[in-house]
Every structure is written in structure tokens, then in C-alpha cells.
Design a protein around this motif. Structure first.
Motif, PDB file in Angstrom:
ATOM      1  N   ALA A  54      39.940  39.917  35.513  1.00 34.15           N
ATOM      2  CA  ALA A  54      38.996  39.881  34.395  1.00 34.15           C
ATOM      3  C   ALA A  54      39.100  41.141  33.557  1.00 34.15           C
ATOM      4  O   ALA A  54      39.108  41.091  32.318  1.00 34.15           O
ATOM      5  CB  ALA A  54      37.572  39.702  34.931  1.00 34.15           C
ATOM      6  N   ALA A  55      39.189  42.294  34.219  1.00 31.53           N
ATOM      7  CA  ALA A  55      39.344  43.546  33.480  1.00 31.53           C
ATOM      8  C   ALA A  55      40.674  43.583  32.744  1.00 31.53           C
ATOM      9  O   ALA A  55      40.767  44.088  31.614  1.00 31.53           O
ATOM     10  CB  ALA A  55      39.222  44.728  34.432  1.00 31.53           C
ATOM     11  N   TYR A  57      42.310  41.022  31.487  1.00 30.14           N
ATOM     12  CA  TYR A  57      42.220  40.180  30.295  1.00 30.14           C
ATOM     13  C   TYR A  57      41.527  40.937  29.154  1.00 30.14           C
ATOM     14  O   TYR A  57      41.960  40.870  28.004  1.00 30.14           O
ATOM     15  CB  TYR A  57      41.451  38.897  30.600  1.00 30.14           C
ATOM     16  CG  TYR A  57      42.059  38.038  31.687  1.00 30.14           C
ATOM     17  CD1 TYR A  57      43.423  38.105  31.986  1.00 30.14           C
ATOM     18  CD2 TYR A  57      41.273  37.169  32.438  1.00 30.14           C
ATOM     19  CE1 TYR A  57      43.968  37.330  32.983  1.00 30.14           C
ATOM     20  CE2 TYR A  57      41.821  36.388  33.440  1.00 30.14           C
ATOM     21  CZ  TYR A  57      43.170  36.471  33.706  1.00 30.14           C
ATOM     22  OH  TYR A  57      43.717  35.700  34.700  1.00 30.14           O
ATOM     23  N   ARG A  58      40.445  41.641  29.485  1.00 33.36           N
ATOM     24  CA  ARG A  58      39.730  42.407  28.446  1.00 33.36           C
ATOM     25  C   ARG A  58      40.623  43.495  27.869  1.00 33.36           C
ATOM     26  O   ARG A  58      40.670  43.691  26.647  1.00 33.36           O
ATOM     27  CB  ARG A  58      38.456  43.016  29.030  1.00 33.36           C
ATOM     28  CG  ARG A  58      37.380  42.002  29.389  1.00 33.36           C
ATOM     29  CD  ARG A  58      36.063  42.688  29.648  1.00 33.36           C
ATOM     30  NE  ARG A  58      36.134  43.586  30.803  1.00 33.36           N
ATOM     31  CZ  ARG A  58      35.864  43.216  32.045  1.00 33.36           C
ATOM     32  NH1 ARG A  58      35.500  41.967  32.302  1.00 33.36           N
ATOM     33  NH2 ARG A  58      35.952  44.091  33.042  1.00 33.36           N
ATOM     34  N   ASN A  59      41.341  44.203  28.748  1.00 29.04           N
ATOM     35  CA  ASN A  59      42.219  45.267  28.268  1.00 29.04           C
ATOM     36  C   ASN A  59      43.374  44.721  27.433  1.00 29.04           C
ATOM     37  O   ASN A  59      43.794  45.340  26.455  1.00 29.04           O
ATOM     38  CB  ASN A  59      42.759  46.061  29.453  1.00 29.04           C
ATOM     39  CG  ASN A  59      41.669  46.843  30.156  1.00 29.04           C
ATOM     40  OD1 ASN A  59      40.679  47.239  29.528  1.00 29.04           O
ATOM     41  ND2 ASN A  59      41.830  47.072  31.447  1.00 29.04           N
ATOM     42  N   GLY A  62      41.962  43.844  24.017  1.00 34.55           N
ATOM     43  CA  GLY A  62      41.628  45.076  23.318  1.00 34.55           C
ATOM     44  C   GLY A  62      42.863  45.812  22.851  1.00 34.55           C
ATOM     45  O   GLY A  62      42.900  46.345  21.722  1.00 34.55           O
ATOM     46  N   TYR A  88      39.698  32.716  28.581  1.00 31.56           N
ATOM     47  CA  TYR A  88      39.099  33.961  28.074  1.00 31.56           C
ATOM     48  C   TYR A  88      39.398  34.146  26.585  1.00 31.56           C
ATOM     49  O   TYR A  88      38.510  34.476  25.793  1.00 31.56           O
ATOM     50  CB  TYR A  88      39.631  35.161  28.863  1.00 31.56           C
ATOM     51  CG  TYR A  88      39.177  36.484  28.309  1.00 31.56           C
ATOM     52  CD1 TYR A  88      37.874  36.933  28.519  1.00 31.56           C
ATOM     53  CD2 TYR A  88      40.033  37.277  27.550  1.00 31.56           C
ATOM     54  CE1 TYR A  88      37.442  38.144  27.990  1.00 31.56           C
ATOM     55  CE2 TYR A  88      39.612  38.484  27.018  1.00 31.56           C
ATOM     56  CZ  TYR A  88      38.312  38.911  27.246  1.00 31.56           C
ATOM     57  OH  TYR A  88      37.887  40.097  26.706  1.00 31.56           O
ATOM     58  N   GLN A  92      36.886  34.149  23.192  1.00 33.01           N
ATOM     59  CA  GLN A  92      36.825  35.282  22.265  1.00 33.01           C
ATOM     60  C   GLN A  92      37.229  34.898  20.847  1.00 33.01           C
ATOM     61  O   GLN A  92      37.401  35.774  19.995  1.00 33.01           O
ATOM     62  CB  GLN A  92      37.735  36.416  22.767  1.00 33.01           C
ATOM     63  CG  GLN A  92      37.334  36.966  24.127  1.00 33.01           C
ATOM     64  CD  GLN A  92      35.923  37.504  24.146  1.00 33.01           C
ATOM     65  OE1 GLN A  92      35.533  38.270  23.264  1.00 33.01           O
ATOM     66  NE2 GLN A  92      35.135  37.105  25.134  1.00 33.01           N
TER      67      GLN A  92
END
Length: 369
Positions: A54-55, A57-59, A62, A88, A92
Motif C-alpha cells: 500500500a505504501a 502504491y502511494r509512493n 507520488g 488504487y 485516485q
């Protein structure tokens, strides 16, 4: 957690540039994904590797947005390793496109690496070659997919257990075999489930083999009964899902809960990604493929597409040929025109795909109440 540089894997450093729209490409794997960002003119801005968490995917998103606005992404394996990442990105506001196998000639020329695959995924979106939008996988159809997966494995395990039980009977003591001969499957399983002979509770001596046979038949029979109960429960869950989210399908001649679930899974939770009935027919492998040459006009069978959906449409047609007067009249009329049975069935499958598409197209993604 920040992304890990892929300099050792042939990554390219990101260049500073004015913010604008960029395209993201991702080569997915079980533990890590490799991403590439391209400008709208096809210039590689950078590549980077991120963990499949999950982290991560966010990174990843970003990092891509640091180069510009990300509206489109090409992802390999949206139905497997890239499924969670696709969900994900869609959440977004990024349009995700499923990227299929790359051009073999290009791969021979440029070689194979994860950064190159990620770059090619982005180029497939830029060129318009990747046009299939990814399934959202976040609604009732995804729930049905999970239940169907469990049901199919239970059916397979039950079939295997039944075959094993009958194989044990072939080698069993003649007297026991004669006692169970002629019983139907239901009665045979019920009888074997009660085979507990306390007088043969030893594992050595004359009755050892008979005791082992009784124990094995009892265990297999009880396993079959447990699997049957599991299958029945999952069938009920799937039926309720279809009745709640696509009840019109069950009103069509030849479509039962299992067939409806198979077609719904093929379409996905976002049926709007299928722009026309022709795209759905191609997805199911029932669109004819032109093979004409010279004066010979011919269309061959489409061997592509989702074969489970193709089989579901085939079951619909076969059922209608037995019970539906309209289908029977059509078959007689086309037979008199010189069409073979295979050609008529192909046409009927195409008509069935059209009917299903217009019934399912309005379905909205919503969680079960």
C-alpha cells in the motif's frame, strides 16, 4: 517508504521540466513493480522500482506526479499482479489501461528488462494500442469472482474425492463391494459415511485391510458431504448476488445463475469500459474473423477472447435449441439456406452476446446491501 532506485537495472535519471501531462507505465511483479514516466512526445522522464505494498502504491503515484499530471496509466497484468495497483490508481482518478503482450519484433530488437517493459506499457497507451480499460474489481462482480473461485475448486475437489472413493471400491473386499454395488452416488456416499466397524479397530491381523478400507471410504464420503454443503452454500451466495445486481439476466431463456455469474465476471464491475456490443462479442470470442480472399467470402471462428464466457454463450445456445421455439425456427430456416450447424451456432452465440450486453450494460457498481 520511498521507492528504490533501479540504476543497477538500467534506469534513467529524471530530468527537471515544466509540469505538464505525463503517461505512466508499470511492469508488475509479485513483490515489486517497476514504473516509467513518459512525456506526451514519448520522452522517458524516469524509471523507478517500488514495493508491491500500500505504501509502495502511494509512493509510486507520488513519484509519477512529481513529473506532471498523471491522467493515464498502462499496467501489465491488471487481472493478476497488477490488480491491487489498478484499483488504487482508479480510486485516485487515473484511467488505467490493460497492456497485453508486447510486439515480439520490438522485444528482439531492444531486448527485455523491467524498465523497458514499463516504458513499453506507457508507449502502448500513448500510441493508442492499449485501449482496454482495466476492470475496477471493487464491486459485486469482484465478490462473485471470489465466490466462484471457491466454488470451482470445491467442485473439482469433490469430483476427485468421488473418483477416489470408487477406485477404493474396485480393490475392496468382494463382499463389501457386492453390498455397495448398484447404489446411486447419493446413497453410496451416505452408506460409506456410516462405515465404522468397531470390531475391526486393529491395524494388524486378518481384518487390517478391511478395516483400512472402511476407514478410507468413511473419510472420503464425509469429505464429499462437506464439499457438497460448501458448494451449495456458495451457489446460494452467487444466486443472491445475481438476483440483486443483474436480475434481468435470469429472465432470459437459457441463462441460470452459473452462466450469469460467468458473463458478469467477464464484463466486470465497470461495464461502461465496453464501448459497444461488438467489443463485448470480441471479448467473448464470438465475433467473426474475416478470412476472405479473391472471390471467396469467408469468416472463420474467433479462437480468442475469454473462453469461459464463450462456453457460457455456447450453453445458452444449446439450451435454446432444445426448448426455445424462436431459436428452433431460426435453426430450421438457416438450415434450409444451406448453413451448417456450426455456422448457425456461431450466429446464435453472437446474437446471445448482443442480448446479454444490452441487459448488463446499465448495471452500476455498488456494494451488496
Amino acid at each position: 517508504m520511498t521507492g528504490t532506485s533501479t540504476a543497477s537495472r538500467g534506469s534513467r535519471p529524471r530530468r527537471r521540466r515544466p509540469a505538464g501531462e505525463v503517461v505512466l507505465g508499470v511492469d508488475t511483479h509479485r513483490d515489486a513493480h517497476v514504473a516509467a514516466v513518459l512525456s506526451l512526445v514519448g520522452e522517458v522522464i524516469g524509471t523507478q522500482e517500488f514495493p508491491a505494498t500500500a505504501a509502495g502504491y502511494r509512493n509510486l503515484l507520488g513519484w509519477a506526479r512529481a513529473s506532471g499530471t498523471v491522467r493515464r496509466a498502462g499496467v501489465e497484468g491488471t487481472g493478476s499482479f497488477g490488480a491491487a495497483l489498478s484499483r488504487y490508481l482508479l480510486a485516485q482518478g487515473v484511467d488505467v489501461f490493460d497492456v497485453n503482450r508486447f510486439d515480439r519484433a520490438d522485444r528482439r530488437r531492444r531486448g527485455k528488462s523491467d524498465p523497458l517493459d514499463a516504458e513499453n506499457a506507457a508507449r502502448a497507451v500513448l500510441s493508442g494500442r492499449a485501449r482496454a480499460q482495466a476492470k475496477t474489481g471493487d464491486g459485486p462482480v469482484e465478490i462473485a469472482r471470489m465466490y466462484k473461485l471457491a466454488k470451482d475448486s470445491a467442485v473439482k475437489a469433490r469430483t476427485q474425492a468421488i473418483n477416489q472413493l470408487k477406485a477404493v471400491l474396485i480393490r475392496a473386499d468382494p463382499q463389501l463391494r457386492e453390498e455397495l454395488a448398484g447404489l446411486g452416488n447419493a446413497e453410496l456416499i451416505r452408506t460409506c459415511a456410516g462405515l465404522v466397524d468397531d470390531s475391526l479397530n486393529h491395524e494388524t491381523g486378518e481384518g487390517a485391510v478391511l478395516h483400512a478400507t472402511h476407514v478410507t471410504l468413511g473419510l472420503l464420503a464425509r469429505r464429499i458431504r462437506r464439499l457438497s454443503e460448501e458448494i451449495q452454500e456458495l451457489h446460494g451466495r452467487l444466486t443472491r448476488l445475481v438476483e440483486r445486481h443483474a436480475p434481468r439476466l435470469l429472465e432470459v431463456v437459457g441463462i441460470g445463475p452459473d452462466t450469469a455469474v460467468t458473463l458478469l465476471i467477464t464484463i466486470g464491475d465497470n461495464p461502461e469500459r465496453l464501448g459497444s456490443e461488438a467489443s463485448f462479442a470480441a471479448l467473448c470470442g464470438v465475433s467473426p474473423v474475416e478470412r476472405s480472399s479473391g472471390s471467396r467470402q469467408y469468416r472463420r471462428l474467433n479462437r480468442g477472447g475469454d473462453r469461459q464466457a464463450n462456453a457460457a454463450l455456447h450453453r445458452i445456445v444449446q439450451t435454446r435449441l432444445r426448448v426455445d421455439p424462436r431459436t428452433q425456427d431460426y435453426y430450421e430456416r438457416r438450415s434450409k439456406e444451406g448453413k451448417t450447424r456450426r455456422e448457425i451456432v456461431r450466429s446464435l452465440k453472437r446474437y446471445a452476446a448482443r442480448e446479454v450486453f444490452h441487459l448488463v450494460r446499465p448495471v452500476q457498481s455498488q456494494p451488496p446491501s
